[in-house]
Scaffold this motif. Structure first.
Motif, PDB file in Angstrom:
ATOM      1  N   ASN A 112      80.174  34.460  17.929  1.00  0.00           N
ATOM      2  CA  ASN A 112      79.854  33.278  17.807  1.00  0.00           C
ATOM      3  C   ASN A 112      80.080  32.763  18.808  1.00  0.00           C
ATOM      4  OD1 ASN A 112      79.185  30.761  16.742  1.00  0.00           O
ATOM      5  ND2 ASN A 112      77.694  31.663  15.769  1.00  0.00           N
ATOM      6  N   LEU A 113      79.977  31.865  19.792  1.00  0.00           N
ATOM      7  CA  LEU A 113      81.210  31.263  20.310  1.00  0.00           C
ATOM      8  C   LEU A 113      81.527  29.703  20.016  1.00  0.00           C
ATOM      9  CD1 LEU A 113      79.861  31.534  24.349  1.00  0.00           C
ATOM     10  CD2 LEU A 113      81.624  33.084  22.861  1.00  0.00           C
ATOM     11  N   THR A 114      80.641  29.234  18.758  1.00  0.00           N
ATOM     12  CA  THR A 114      80.808  27.804  18.717  1.00  0.00           C
ATOM     13  C   THR A 114      81.595  28.091  17.082  1.00  0.00           C
ATOM     14  OG1 THR A 114      77.814  27.901  18.871  1.00  0.00           O
ATOM     15  CG2 THR A 114      79.368  26.354  16.452  1.00  0.00           C
ATOM     16  N   THR A 115      81.835  29.517  16.206  1.00  0.00           N
ATOM     17  CA  THR A 115      82.073  29.519  15.541  1.00  0.00           C
ATOM     18  C   THR A 115      83.033  30.356  15.584  1.00  0.00           C
ATOM     19  OG1 THR A 115      81.220  31.136  13.895  1.00  0.00           O
ATOM     20  CG2 THR A 115      80.555  28.964  13.608  1.00  0.00           C
ATOM     21  N   GLY A 116      83.790  31.235  15.736  1.00  0.00           N
ATOM     22  CA  GLY A 116      84.116  32.704  16.381  1.00  0.00           C
ATOM     23  C   GLY A 116      83.788  34.068  15.700  1.00  0.00           C
ATOM     24  N   ASP A 117      82.763  33.460  14.604  1.00  0.00           N
ATOM     25  CA  ASP A 117      82.452  35.006  14.107  1.00  0.00           C
ATOM     26  C   ASP A 117      82.178  35.997  15.427  1.00  0.00           C
ATOM     27  OD1 ASP A 117      82.403  33.917  11.568  1.00  0.00           O
ATOM     28  OD2 ASP A 117      80.474  32.582  11.540  1.00  0.00           O
ATOM     29  N   LYS A 118      81.963  37.131  14.762  1.00  0.00           N
ATOM     30  CA  LYS A 118      81.786  38.078  15.771  1.00  0.00           C
ATOM     31  C   LYS A 118      81.069  40.271  15.498  1.00  0.00           C
ATOM     32  CE  LYS A 118      85.494  38.742  18.497  1.00  0.00           C
ATOM     33  NZ  LYS A 118      85.687  39.566  19.182  1.00  0.00           N
ATOM     34  N   ALA A 119      80.089  40.401  15.609  1.00  0.00           N
ATOM     35  CA  ALA A 119      79.240  41.269  15.645  1.00  0.00           C
ATOM     36  C   ALA A 119      79.939  42.753  16.094  1.00  0.00           C
ATOM     37  CB  ALA A 119      77.675  41.692  15.016  1.00  0.00           C
ATOM     38  N   VAL A 120      80.615  43.263  15.605  1.00  0.00           N
ATOM     39  CA  VAL A 120      81.127  44.880  17.020  1.00  0.00           C
ATOM     40  C   VAL A 120      80.427  46.215  16.130  1.00  0.00           C
ATOM     41  CG1 VAL A 120      83.512  45.452  17.088  1.00  0.00           C
ATOM     42  CG2 VAL A 120      83.744  43.213  16.581  1.00  0.00           C
ATOM     43  N   LEU A 121      79.656  46.554  16.874  1.00  0.00           N
ATOM     44  CA  LEU A 121      79.183  47.325  16.633  1.00  0.00           C
ATOM     45  C   LEU A 121      78.826  49.079  17.405  1.00  0.00           C
ATOM     46  CD1 LEU A 121      75.413  45.387  15.664  1.00  0.00           C
ATOM     47  CD2 LEU A 121      77.591  46.637  14.352  1.00  0.00           C
ATOM     48  N   TYR A 122      79.322  49.979  16.785  1.00  0.00           N
ATOM     49  CA  TYR A 122      79.915  50.950  18.007  1.00  0.00           C
ATOM     50  C   TYR A 122      78.663  52.104  17.902  1.00  0.00           C
ATOM     51  CZ  TYR A 122      82.418  55.037  18.987  1.00  0.00           C
ATOM     52  OH  TYR A 122      82.372  56.858  20.167  1.00  0.00           O
ATOM     53  N   PHE A 123      78.224  52.422  19.248  1.00  0.00           N
ATOM     54  CA  PHE A 123      77.212  53.418  19.011  1.00  0.00           C
ATOM     55  C   PHE A 123      77.664  54.551  19.424  1.00  0.00           C
ATOM     56  CE2 PHE A 123      74.860  50.022  20.386  1.00  0.00           C
ATOM     57  CZ  PHE A 123      73.576  50.192  20.895  1.00  0.00           C
ATOM     58  N   GLN A 124      77.456  55.685  18.590  1.00  0.00           N
ATOM     59  CA  GLN A 124      78.023  57.228  18.586  1.00  0.00           C
ATOM     60  C   GLN A 124      77.365  58.300  19.645  1.00  0.00           C
ATOM     61  OE1 GLN A 124      80.263  58.032  16.630  1.00  0.00           O
ATOM     62  NE2 GLN A 124      79.930  56.613  14.864  1.00  0.00           N
ATOM     63  N   PRO A 125      78.420  58.763  20.829  1.00  0.00           N
ATOM     64  CA  PRO A 125      77.319  59.093  22.464  1.00  0.00           C
ATOM     65  C   PRO A 125      77.716  61.207  20.991  1.00  0.00           C
ATOM     66  CG  PRO A 125      80.378  59.663  21.138  1.00  0.00           C
ATOM     67  CD  PRO A 125      80.422  58.276  20.028  1.00  0.00           C
ATOM     68  N   CYS A 126      76.850  61.563  22.249  1.00  0.00           N
ATOM     69  CA  CYS A 126      76.140  62.209  21.617  1.00  0.00           C
ATOM     70  C   CYS A 126      77.245  63.986  21.246  1.00  0.00           C
ATOM     71  CB  CYS A 126      74.303  62.672  22.283  1.00  0.00           C
ATOM     72  SG  CYS A 126      74.046  64.426  22.086  1.00  0.00           S
ATOM     73  N   GLY A 127      76.238  64.448  20.347  1.00  0.00           N
ATOM     74  CA  GLY A 127      77.770  65.663  20.463  1.00  0.00           C
ATOM     75  C   GLY A 127      76.537  66.997  20.405  1.00  0.00           C
ATOM     76  N   TRP A 128      77.599  68.581  20.000  1.00  0.00           N
ATOM     77  CA  TRP A 128      76.980  69.737  19.945  1.00  0.00           C
ATOM     78  C   TRP A 128      75.557  69.297  18.712  1.00  0.00           C
ATOM     79  CZ3 TRP A 128      79.840  73.943  18.689  1.00  0.00           C
ATOM     80  CH2 TRP A 128      80.926  74.586  19.794  1.00  0.00           C
ATOM     81  N   PHE A 129      73.884  70.318  19.531  1.00  0.00           N
ATOM     82  CA  PHE A 129      72.796  70.034  18.778  1.00  0.00           C
ATOM     83  C   PHE A 129      72.412  68.480  18.134  1.00  0.00           C
ATOM     84  CE2 PHE A 129      75.021  74.219  18.401  1.00  0.00           C
ATOM     85  CZ  PHE A 129      74.237  74.556  19.243  1.00  0.00           C
ATOM     86  N   GLY A 130      72.912  67.148  19.344  1.00  0.00           N
ATOM     87  CA  GLY A 130      72.351  66.150  18.585  1.00  0.00           C
ATOM     88  C   GLY A 130      72.745  65.286  17.856  1.00  0.00           C
ATOM     89  N   SER A 131      74.166  66.216  17.311  1.00  0.00           N
ATOM     90  CA  SER A 131      74.753  65.313  16.123  1.00  0.00           C
ATOM     91  C   SER A 131      75.282  63.939  16.536  1.00  0.00           C
ATOM     92  CB  SER A 131      75.846  65.972  15.412  1.00  0.00           C
ATOM     93  OG  SER A 131      76.415  66.063  16.474  1.00  0.00           O
ATOM     94  N   GLY A 132      75.199  62.878  15.775  1.00  0.00           N
ATOM     95  CA  GLY A 132      75.621  62.142  16.629  1.00  0.00           C
ATOM     96  C   GLY A 132      74.660  61.034  17.326  1.00  0.00           C
ATOM     97  N   ARG A 133      73.446  61.208  17.771  1.00  0.00           N
ATOM     98  CA  ARG A 133      72.995  61.101  19.397  1.00  0.00           C
ATOM     99  C   ARG A 133      71.829  60.064  18.168  1.00  0.00           C
ATOM    100  NH1 ARG A 133      68.262  63.450  22.855  1.00  0.00           N
ATOM    101  NH2 ARG A 133      68.003  61.805  23.898  1.00  0.00           N
ATOM    102  N   TYR A 134      72.081  58.639  18.922  1.00  0.00           N
ATOM    103  CA  TYR A 134      71.083  57.258  18.330  1.00  0.00           C
ATOM    104  C   TYR A 134      71.969  56.621  17.155  1.00  0.00           C
ATOM    105  CZ  TYR A 134      67.413  60.388  20.271  1.00  0.00           C
ATOM    106  OH  TYR A 134      66.993  61.101  21.197  1.00  0.00           O
ATOM    107  N   GLU A 135      73.284  57.133  16.625  1.00  0.00           N
ATOM    108  CA  GLU A 135      73.776  56.076  15.078  1.00  0.00           C
ATOM    109  C   GLU A 135      74.163  55.108  16.067  1.00  0.00           C
ATOM    110  OE1 GLU A 135      75.815  58.947  12.922  1.00  0.00           O
ATOM    111  OE2 GLU A 135      73.808  60.283  13.177  1.00  0.00           O
ATOM    112  N   VAL A 136      74.881  53.878  15.098  1.00  0.00           N
ATOM    113  CA  VAL A 136      75.202  52.878  15.331  1.00  0.00           C
ATOM    114  C   VAL A 136      75.670  52.065  13.987  1.00  0.00           C
ATOM    115  CG1 VAL A 136      74.773  50.823  16.330  1.00  0.00           C
ATOM    116  CG2 VAL A 136      73.344  52.109  16.745  1.00  0.00           C
TER     117      VAL A 136
END
Length: 453
Positions: free
Chosen positions: A249-273
């Motif tokens: 938010n350039l007006t107030t300085g608030d922000k959202a920081v979201l981490y996209f997990q990389p895909c691991g063995w047998f699809g573990s972590g895939r799609y997770e945010v």
């Protein structure tokens, strides 16, 4: 990694690098001995190293096609191939990148909610969720057509939005877009960069995305994570995004920081945010968690990032049901984007829907699609020669290049801004009594009308 780790940027990027390194070591297997080539890596997102050889034989390519395209693409390894390689229509979907930009508007009601709410942190929850919601559609493994210089895409009849996008540069390929309804305006300049790695390709979203919420005049800035397409030639192609998405938010300085997990063995972590909404003092206020292909939820948290005991996890967004066994993995909204149902009356003749190669592919005529694609590309080259001979530069109609050059994590970006001329054009077109058959309109993005195709 927990969302809390993202508060320390150095630790975050070190952990991210470690995660990707580990991912490559456990998930990737060289198939040199099988194929007789060097540099081929195959990754099965649902398996491990044990089935890499079997996975290498899967995918949409026949064996002789794999061999031919691998030999052709080897010389481009390490290069940005966004617009430098001519590819066969067999890997394309009947849509352009301008239309894919419009897919970001599917869940635009979340921006309406961000504009309506009185809570500054929920505003960031709604807005960042909107930014994540498009990733379900963006996991498609078909390549969209590169727009012709001067090509446009218009969209109406969805949530009160007027959307216009234009291809403003060919080398480097750049697009600009503007969308607006009663609650928000959206402006984007996009200059996608790529790096071919062999059997995979990295895409870096060099661009600037700004959303203005109209009630309070709040301006939001979005920096998305990079994306990788795996198994381009050998194996089944699949797409994954990993890293940080930051909305500020350039007006107030608030922000959202979201981490996209990389895909691991047998699809573990895939799609997770996972991540947090922070106030301007960088204190976590709300945690956000979920999967970008399913749903996202939020919960108020304390200063340590732990959920408050008097609260519960609330769903903020859920992906809409998609068509079953769709040839191009389209959502219902993607079909709307590709149809004339979302087109305004008196559609611009430069609109992507009117491209003959796109239409031929959409109707299943691969031969005609390939012919028309080649014809349009040759016409574009002829236009370039005409500009060089006459000294007449290309000037976009609906966007103006500014003097602003903004830095991004992947390079500098020349910023284009919406000039408002489209609104004047659209008002005049809507008031005109002249009726035209949109579907029979000839595709015409050209600067020089007398250039031979």
């Amino acid at each position: 990694m927990s969302p809390n780790d993202s508060k320390n940027s150095g630790g975050f990027f070190n952990s991210l690098a470690s995660s990707i390194t580990n991912f490559g070591s456990v998930m990737t297997k060289s198939v040199n001995s099988l194929m007789g080539y060097e540099g081929i890596e195959v990754i099965n997102p649902d398996g491990s190293t044990e089935d890499a050889e079997e996975e290498a034989g899967r995918g949409r390519w026949k064996q002789e096609e794999r061999d031919g395209y691998w030999k052709m693409m080897q010389k481009y390894i390490g290069s940005d191939i966004t617009s430098m390689v001519t590819l066969p229509v067999i890997i394309f979907e009947p849509m352009t990148t301008l239309q894919k930009m419009a897919e970001l508007m599917e869940y635009s009601h979340l921006l309406d909610m961000a504009d309506k709410t009185q809570d500054p942190y929920m505003r960031m929850v709604y807005a960042s969720t909107w930014a994540i919601s498009v990733y379900y559609a963006y996991q498609r493994t078909w390549k969209p057509f590169n727009p012709i210089l001067g090509e446009t895409y218009e969209m109406t009849n969805h949530n009160g939005i007027n959307f216009i996008a234009e291809q403003v540069s060919h080398h480097p390929p750049m697009s600009a877009a503007h969308a607006e309804n009663e609650h928000f305006s959206y402006d984007c300049t996009s200059k996608l960069k790529s790096k071919l790695l062999g059997n995979s390709i990295d895409f870096y979203p060099v661009g600037r995305t700004r959303v203005t919420l109209k009630r309070d005049g709040v301006v939001l800035d979005l920096v998305p994570p990079p994306t990788k397409a795996h198994n381009l030639i050998f194996g089944r192609t699949w797409v994954d995004s990993s890293g940080e998405m930051i909305m500020t938010n350039l007006t107030t300085g608030d922000k959202a920081v979201l981490y996209f997990q990389p895909c691991g063995w047998f699809g573990s972590g895939r799609y997770e945010v996972d991540g947090y909404v922070y106030n301007s003092a960088e204190e976590p206020k709300i945690l956000v968690t979920g999967k970008w292909n399913e749903s996202l939820s939020y919960q108020a948290c304390d200063i340590e990032g732990e959920p408050l005991t008097c609260t519960k996890l609330e769903e903020v967004w859920k992906v809409a049901e998609a068509p079953k066994k769709d040839k191009y993995q389209y959502t219902h909204f993607a079909h709307k984007v590709n149809s004339f149902d979302t087109a305004p009356s008196k559609l611009l003749s430069s609109d992507s829907r009117l491209r003959p190669d796109r239409y031929a592919l959409d109707t299943g005529d691969m031969t005609k699609a390939g012919y028309e694609k080649s014809r349009l590309e040759e016409r574009q080259r002829a236009e370039k020669r005409s500009r060089e001979q006459t000294g007449q530069p290309f000037v976009p109609k609906w966007f103006d290049e500014t003097d602003e050059v903004t830095p991004t994590p992947w390079g500098d970006l020349e910023v284009y801004q919406f000039n408002g001329k489209y609104l004047v054009h659209r008002a005049a077109a809507n008031n005109s009594e002249i009726n035209t058959d949109m579907k029979s309109t000839q595709f015409n993005p050209w600067q020089f009308q007398d250039t031979s195709p």
